[in-house]
Every structure is written in C-alpha cells, then in structure tokens.
Design a protein around this motif. Structure first.
Motif, PDB file in Angstrom:
ATOM      1  N   ALA A 516      22.313  57.817  11.306  1.00  0.00           N
ATOM      2  CA  ALA A 516      21.468  57.350  12.476  1.00  0.00           C
ATOM      3  C   ALA A 516      20.015  56.648  13.056  1.00  0.00           C
ATOM      4  O   ALA A 516      19.593  56.421  12.870  1.00  0.00           O
ATOM      5  CB  ALA A 516      21.667  58.517  13.958  1.00  0.00           C
ATOM      6  N   LEU A 517      18.893  57.905  12.231  1.00  0.00           N
ATOM      7  CA  LEU A 517      17.571  57.652  11.896  1.00  0.00           C
ATOM      8  C   LEU A 517      17.403  56.964  10.858  1.00  0.00           C
ATOM      9  O   LEU A 517      16.370  55.963  11.312  1.00  0.00           O
ATOM     10  CB  LEU A 517      16.835  58.973  12.148  1.00  0.00           C
ATOM     11  CG  LEU A 517      16.726  60.122  12.831  1.00  0.00           C
ATOM     12  CD1 LEU A 517      16.553  61.775  12.046  1.00  0.00           C
ATOM     13  CD2 LEU A 517      16.160  59.777  13.967  1.00  0.00           C
ATOM     14  N   ARG A 518      18.242  56.261  10.424  1.00  0.00           N
ATOM     15  CA  ARG A 518      17.709  55.434   8.892  1.00  0.00           C
ATOM     16  C   ARG A 518      18.384  54.093   9.819  1.00  0.00           C
ATOM     17  O   ARG A 518      18.242  53.299   9.072  1.00  0.00           O
ATOM     18  CB  ARG A 518      19.167  55.764   8.205  1.00  0.00           C
ATOM     19  CG  ARG A 518      18.684  56.385   6.939  1.00  0.00           C
ATOM     20  CD  ARG A 518      19.260  56.442   5.858  1.00  0.00           C
ATOM     21  NE  ARG A 518      20.748  57.156   5.906  1.00  0.00           N
ATOM     22  CZ  ARG A 518      20.688  58.393   5.023  1.00  0.00           C
ATOM     23  NH1 ARG A 518      19.810  59.432   5.652  1.00  0.00           N
ATOM     24  NH2 ARG A 518      22.144  58.561   5.590  1.00  0.00           N
ATOM     25  N   SER A 548       8.046  58.972   9.193  1.00  0.00           N
ATOM     26  CA  SER A 548       8.639  58.340   9.876  1.00  0.00           C
ATOM     27  C   SER A 548       8.665  58.604  11.550  1.00  0.00           C
ATOM     28  O   SER A 548       9.232  58.073  12.455  1.00  0.00           O
ATOM     29  CB  SER A 548       9.846  57.449   8.956  1.00  0.00           C
ATOM     30  OG  SER A 548      11.007  58.861   9.226  1.00  0.00           O
ATOM     31  N   THR A 549       9.352  60.117  11.462  1.00  0.00           N
ATOM     32  CA  THR A 549       9.669  61.057  12.569  1.00  0.00           C
ATOM     33  C   THR A 549       8.988  62.023  13.102  1.00  0.00           C
ATOM     34  O   THR A 549       8.995  62.670  14.134  1.00  0.00           O
ATOM     35  CB  THR A 549      11.401  61.601  12.109  1.00  0.00           C
ATOM     36  OG1 THR A 549      10.900  62.398  11.291  1.00  0.00           O
ATOM     37  CG2 THR A 549      12.417  60.472  11.526  1.00  0.00           C
ATOM     38  N   LYS A 550       7.985  62.232  12.711  1.00  0.00           N
ATOM     39  CA  LYS A 550       6.976  62.876  12.844  1.00  0.00           C
ATOM     40  C   LYS A 550       5.973  62.849  14.577  1.00  0.00           C
ATOM     41  O   LYS A 550       6.055  63.918  15.466  1.00  0.00           O
ATOM     42  CB  LYS A 550       5.624  63.703  12.233  1.00  0.00           C
ATOM     43  CG  LYS A 550       4.697  61.999  11.553  1.00  0.00           C
ATOM     44  CD  LYS A 550       3.642  62.454  10.857  1.00  0.00           C
ATOM     45  CE  LYS A 550       3.100  61.743  10.462  1.00  0.00           C
ATOM     46  NZ  LYS A 550       2.157  61.385  12.560  1.00  0.00           N
ATOM     47  N   ASP A 551       6.114  61.928  14.958  1.00  0.00           N
ATOM     48  CA  ASP A 551       5.566  61.595  15.777  1.00  0.00           C
ATOM     49  C   ASP A 551       6.500  61.429  17.277  1.00  0.00           C
ATOM     50  O   ASP A 551       6.310  61.239  18.500  1.00  0.00           O
ATOM     51  CB  ASP A 551       5.046  60.863  16.390  1.00  0.00           C
ATOM     52  CG  ASP A 551       3.484  60.451  15.599  1.00  0.00           C
ATOM     53  OD1 ASP A 551       3.122  61.496  15.817  1.00  0.00           O
ATOM     54  OD2 ASP A 551       3.612  59.424  14.589  1.00  0.00           O
ATOM     55  N   ILE A 552       8.433  61.705  16.612  1.00  0.00           N
ATOM     56  CA  ILE A 552       9.538  61.382  17.988  1.00  0.00           C
ATOM     57  C   ILE A 552       9.507  62.059  18.617  1.00  0.00           C
ATOM     58  O   ILE A 552       9.614  63.652  18.354  1.00  0.00           O
ATOM     59  CB  ILE A 552      10.484  61.305  16.941  1.00  0.00           C
ATOM     60  CG1 ILE A 552      10.838  60.138  16.295  1.00  0.00           C
ATOM     61  CG2 ILE A 552      11.529  61.003  18.882  1.00  0.00           C
ATOM     62  CD1 ILE A 552      11.620  59.289  15.682  1.00  0.00           C
ATOM     63  N   PRO A 553       9.370  62.539  19.933  1.00  0.00           N
ATOM     64  CA  PRO A 553       9.747  63.502  20.608  1.00  0.00           C
ATOM     65  C   PRO A 553      10.409  64.524  20.050  1.00  0.00           C
ATOM     66  O   PRO A 553      12.144  63.674  20.783  1.00  0.00           O
ATOM     67  CB  PRO A 553       9.506  62.722  22.130  1.00  0.00           C
ATOM     68  CG  PRO A 553       8.791  62.202  22.131  1.00  0.00           C
ATOM     69  CD  PRO A 553       9.089  61.097  20.731  1.00  0.00           C
TER      70      PRO A 553
END
Length: 722
Positions: A516-518, A548-553
């Motif tokens: 899904a994240l892709r 690419s995902t480190k800033d997603i809460p």
C-alpha cells in the motif's frame, strides 16, 4: 476449444498440493470391466470404512461413469485413489477415456442436452451422488471424470502402510459374475427403496420417489448452505454493529473512572464499575461468537509466521497480567528450553493460551497457575500446558466443558460469570491448527489443560492477494493506512472515519502495508502491534528509518497496555489501548494532519447550509458567520486558511468587511474569495480582483469549481511562504 467445468461442493480455497496414493487401476475395455469397476469401487470403499448408502452411492456413480467410458469413449481406465489432506482424507475414483470427447459439456451439465440414446443423466446422477465432482473434456481428446467422497468422521486417518494393506486385502474379495452383481445391485436398490419408504411414506411410485429425493436433497443442501450463510452473516453483522457502541461505552466509562472531568461519589464509582464489567463481558461474548461463526463457516484464515515460544510467552504475560487481581494466586511462566521455532498462526496460539489462563484465573482462589511448554517425543509438536490449583472438574464434566455455552454448576461460578464459549473456541482453534486440546483434573485439586500444536502448520493456506488501491477513489478525502489483522476491528475503523475528512486504506498484514505504501502516501498510519506475519515493533522502526515514510505520523493501537514507553521511544506519535474511542481517533488524526478551515461569511442561513453540503467529505472544516462583525471576529480568532465572503449583507456590507480584513495585520494575509449573487459593475470587479484571489457567483459555481479555487488560494499562500 478445450472446455473444463469443475463442480466442487466442498468449496475449498487454494491450498498446498495434497498427497495421493493409487490403490488400484482397472482397465475398461468391455462390459465385464464395467461390472468389475463397480465391484472394486464398492470393495475398496468398504475397506476404507464406508458403510451403508455411501457404498451404494460410490458403486453406482463409478458404474455410470465407467459405462460412459466404454460406450462413448471406446474404453479407458478407472483409478482408485486416496488423497491425504487436512482435515480428513478423501476417496477418489478417476475414470478416463481417449474417445471423441464432449462438445457441449456445459449444456450437458446444465441438463439442457441429452444424447441420441437419451443418456447424459449418468453424469448428472454421478455428480449428485458424490461430494466432489470434476470433469474435463475436449473434442478429440477424450474425457476424464474425478469423483470423490470424504472419509466418515469415525474412520481414523490411514497411513501409507494401511493403504498397502488394504490393496493386499482386495485379493480376498470374491469377484461376482455379472448375474451375481446384478442380484447384489437389486438387493441394494431394495434396501434403498425400503429406507426411502420409511423416510417418506407418501412416495408410492418408487422411480418418481428417487427423482424426488434427488431434488429434495439438492433443495435441502441449498437451504442449509443459505441458512449457514445467513447465520454467519447475521452474527458477523450483529457483532460489528454492537462492537462500536460497546467500545464507546468502555472508553467513556474509563474516562469517568479516571475522574478526568471531576471527582465521583462512591456510589457513582460503583455504578460505573458495574457498567464497565457488564460491557467487558458482552464484548467478550461478541468476539467469541464472531470467531465461532468464522470457524463453522470455514472462513477462519490461518496466517503462518515463524516465532519463538519464549516470545509468545512474553506477549501473553503482558496481556493477562491485568487479569490477575487476586494476590493469593501466583502466575508463573516457565522458561521454555530446547523448543525450535514454530511456523504457525501465533495469533491463534496466543488466543488459546489467553483463554486458558483467563479461565484458570477465574476458578483458582489460591495457589498458582503455571504455564509451560515442552517438546513431545518425536519432535513434531509442542505441548503447551496451563496447570492451576483451582476448584477442579469432575470426570463426568471434563468433556462437557468444551461444549458451547456449557458452564458447570459451582458456588464460585456465580462470582465469575463467563460466556461458556472460551474453552469450546480454544479447542476448535487448536484443531484448526492441526492440534488438539484436552484436560486432566480432579475435584478440589486443580486442572491441567494441554494444547498440542504442530510445529509447522500443514493445513490450507489462503494465498495472499496484493491489495490494489484506487488512487482516484474519493480524492477529496485524506488516506489513512490502517494495519489491523482483525476484519471486525477494521470494520470499526471504517465506521469511525465515515463522513470525516479521512478514508481507510486497509492492510491486514505488513506485506499488504508495504504494498500500500508503494501505491499511496498516507497522511497517518494506525498500527496494531500483534500481527500474524511479522513483529509490529520492527515495522515501526522500519517506517522511521525509511526516508519516504519517516515523517508519516504513526498511532499505535493495540491490546497490550504496558508498552506505551517503548512505542514512544521507537517513534510512535501516540499509543492507545483497545478499544479506541472515535472522538479520540478523529482528534488525534486532525492534530497530526491539521485540516484547513474555511470561513463562510453570509447572512443567509440557507446559503451557508448549501456551502457546507458542497464541502462535505472534503479535508476542509467549515466555520460560519452570519454577518460582517461576526465574520471579522471569527477571522481574527480562528485564523482560517480561506474566507468566502458575500457582498450583500445588512449592517456591514461585504465591501466593508473586506476593507477591515485587509487593514488588520492579523487577517490581511488570509486569502478571500468573493461568493455572491450580486451583479458587479466593472469598477467593482476591478477593485475586488485586486484585493481577492477569486470571484465566484453562487448560481453558476459548481462543487468542482469551489474546491479548485480553494486549492488555488492555498497554493498561493504556500508559494508566498516559500
């Protein structure tokens, strides 16, 4: 054109290829061979443990298909096979020929075609007689028919040596002449007719009775299947509908008991405690009902994962610790030694242990509860035991406790109300994994529950399907990736976010989450830690390390209540113990990803209402003001991202409001969109164009146009800041 039709009443999912053993092959080249195939089918079925009408059904079905192979296919062969598969073995007969094939197989199976000799009913009749029916045919390439019937439940699983012995035992059976076979067939028919007469005395015409019985069996099978589906759907739907309010009750009662909004009287606290206990009991009942419905409907998915028993014990210990409120009872987890990793569904094993420990805590007043694990001799299964020093179970009740809704009468039972389904569910879960659950106990001494679980799950595995996300679905709503393995909980999240600016992107495994994240970048991730395929903590670390995902809460939502500090250290933005409250969830999502506020200043209530309807299900929150003065106050206090301003208002006109907005440093940077029904003069248009970002007319502005102007205004603000 090759036409293949499969009818499989067992409706099995895709699975591992089962082991098959051919017991006997019979060549079919003349009419005597057709009789021989019938005899051998009945003899092998009898040796395998089939009895009564099952023998007649098998022999008749094989006879019909073998006769077709001889008459229409010019001869062929019949193979008798035992297929070894969980949860039971299947007796198969595969009859094949190299004849001309069937050019309209679908029409034949639908009953719309018969041959010149009136045949075709043989295939349909064989299909009805057997549980499993598969036919392949192509013009010029012959026909192959596979017939199957599951072993009776009373028949133990046969090993390879048992099958070799059975093949040898065939030699002691006498082969009948065609006349003797016909006599035996007539005897079977007479017995069948007698049984039919007893079951339905209204059937006077025997031939019509047989046809009617076939129709009745088909109707009953269809009715039972529909009834089972309705029951499962009802339980599932009812459970889902009840879980949301129950979770809300639990959350609200917890807030009140925590005295967040002030002190409670002793009586109020007592009443709330009762409410919470009753709600927890009802929630437990619903969860177990849903699991039982899944198992009975064959829809319980097994998701395997490699894990250590020590890791399993650590997780279960954290889950059951809050349940041990009796200081006179010590809960002991023995350190597992010499046990290799298990490759099975850790969530189901965890559920079994949790139920057993919870049950032991209820019926142990003093002493200890000891949880241990050991390898069984042979090294293929692990034995998990939960031993207590509780009230014990009398011998006559030791099987009854595994029945649904059964609770043994005992004075202690009145103090610890339960659902009566925990042990039944645990046994069915153990059997689902290929194992078993039993108990040894004595009154007043205690009980030891033993769960035997295979190290490697050998049953059917549901192939994972990579979820495809429609990027264009509801583009105005913000995607939230929810990683949760329980469909019921996923359903709750969808209900919670319905009508909000957020939409659920579901992922039942971490593999699905990565896929899904892709495809889409969510504004937030809701993560359950107890997942079937991998460790949720490892995935959280992975998220925070990826650029690419480190800033997603990330919101961690789980049933484990003592890992809050660990979650925050690993990078979670918040931690919540299930059940999650809807208001908390929406508030946290909005705080993690702030929603743009749109201020509408208009004196007409109907116009404001219509504007709010236009922006429903968008990531914008609409605040409203009914006159110019209120609009200026709201603009200063709320600091909206965009202001929609009507020009024709009593008191302070829109022109005056715009002048005040632009002269006040607190509001001068807020973009203003004129939203009016006034026909503008050229001078007014020029003046407004210089001080606003757009001019829209109420009657001609579509929803798409309004949203586009908002996005354009926001982009201008961002570009200015950059």
């Amino acid at each position: 054109m090759n036409l293949t039709t499969e009818i499989d009443t067992m409706k099995e999912p895709k699975k591992r290829r089962p082991k098959s053993t051919i017991i006997l092959t019979v060549s079919i080249s003349n009419e005597l061979d057709v009789v021989l195939a019938r005899q051998r089918a009945r003899q092998i079925a009898e040796l395998l443990g089939f009895k009564g009408q099952d023998l007649t059904r098998i022999a008749t079905a094989v006879s019909e298909i073998a006769r077709n192979a001889f008459i229409y296919g010019g001869g062929g062969k019949a193979e008798f096979i035992v297929e070894d598969k969980a949860p039971s073995q299947i007796f198969l007969a595969r009859i094949s020929d190299k004849g001309p094939g069937i050019d309209d197989l679908k029409g034949l199976l639908d009953g719309g075609r018969t041959s010149e000799t009136g045949m075709g009913l043989g295939i349909i009749g064989a299909q009805r007689l057997m549980e499993r029916f598969h036919i392949e045919s192509a013009p010029g390439q012959g026909t192959t028919v596979l017939l199957g019937k599951t072993f009776p439940q009373r028949v133990p699983r046969l090993s390879g040596s048992d099958l070799v012995r059975i093949a040898g035992d065939l030699e002691r059976f006498t082969l009948h002449t065609p006349l003797e076979e016909l006599q035996q067939q007539n005897q079977e028919l007479l017995r069948t007719l007698e049984d039919l007469t007893q079951l339905n005395r209204e059937m006077e015409d025997t031939n019509r009775g047989v046809v009617a019985l076939y129709m009745e069996l088909d109707e009953k099978a269809d009715y039972l299947q529909k009834a089972d589906e309705l029951k499962s759907r009802f339980l599932s739907h009812t459970s889902h509908e009840l879980r949301s309010p129950l979770n809300s009750i639990l959350s609200l009662s917890r807030i009140l008991l925590d005295k967040t909004d002030g002190e409670l009287t002793a009586e109020q606290e007592k009443q709330l405690s009762f409410i919470r206990k009753v709600t927890e009991h009802l929630s437990e009942l619903i969860s177990e009902l849903l699991d039982l419905a899944k198992i009975e409907a064959g829809k319980m998915v097994v998701r395997t994962k490699q894990f250590e028993v020590q890791e399993l014990f650590g997780t279960v210990q954290g889950m059951v610790r809050p349940l041990n409120v009796n200081p006179c009872v010590e809960l002991i987890f023995e350190n597992p030694v010499g046990i290799p990793p298990l490759n099975t569904d850790d969530g189901r094993v965890m559920q079994i242990l949790r139920n057993l420990i919870s049950n032991a805590l209820k019926f142990t007043e003093r002493g200890e509860i000891r949880v241990s694990a050991a390898m069984e001799p042979g090294g293929h299964v692990v034995v998990l035991t939960v031993a207590d020093t509780g009230i014990g179970i009398s011998p006559e009740d030791q099987e009854r406790i595994f029945e649904e809704y059964v609770q043994i009468e005992n004075p202690l039972q009145k103090q610890v109300k339960g659902t009566g389904m925990g042990l039944s569910l645990s046994r069915k879960l153990a059997e689902l994994l290929g194992g078993s659950l039993s108990v040894t106990s004595a009154k007043g001494v205690g009980s030891t529950f033993t769960a035997i679980i295979p190290l490697t799950y050998e049953g059917f595995l549901e192939e994972a399907v990579t979820p495809q996300i429609d990027k264009h679905a509801e583009p105005s709503r913000l995607p939230v990736l929810v990683i949760e393995d329980e469909p019921s909980t996923m359903f709750i999240y969808e209900i919670y976010l319905k009508g909000s600016p957020f939409r659920v992107i579901p992922a039942y495994t971490l593999k699905e989450a990565r896929q899904a994240l892709r495809q889409v970048l969510p504004v937030a991730i809701i993560l359950d830690i107890l997942l079937p395929d991998e460790d949720g903590w490892d995935f959280l670390v992975e998220l925070k390390q990826e650029k690419s995902t480190k800033d997603i809460p990330v919101l961690v939502v789980t049933i484990i209540d003592d890992q809050h500090e660990k979650g925050m250290i690993l990078g979670a933005d918040d931690y919540c113990v299930k059940p999650v409250d809807r208001s908390w969830l929406l508030k946290r999502l909005q705080e993690l990803d702030p929603v743009e506020k749109i201020l509408i200043v208009d004196d007409e209530e109907s116009a404001r209402y219509a504007f709010k309807k236009v922006l429903k299900d968008t990531p914008y929150t609409v605040i409203e003001a009914s006159d110019g003065s209120e609009g200026l106050r709201q603009a200063r206090e709320e600091q909206p991202q965009v202001i929609f301003l009507d020009l024709l208002m009593p008191g302070m006109s829109g022109f005056e409001v715009l002048e005040h907005l632009k002269s006040d440093p607190a509001t001068s940077a807020i973009p203003v969109i004129i939203f009016t029904s006034k026909k503008l003069e050229e001078e007014e248009r020029l003046r407004l164009s210089a001080e606003t970002v757009a001019i829209l007319f109420k009657r001609s502005s579509s929803r798409q146009m309004i949203i586009a102007r908002i996005k354009n205004a926001l982009d201008k603000v961002i570009n200015k800041e950059v």
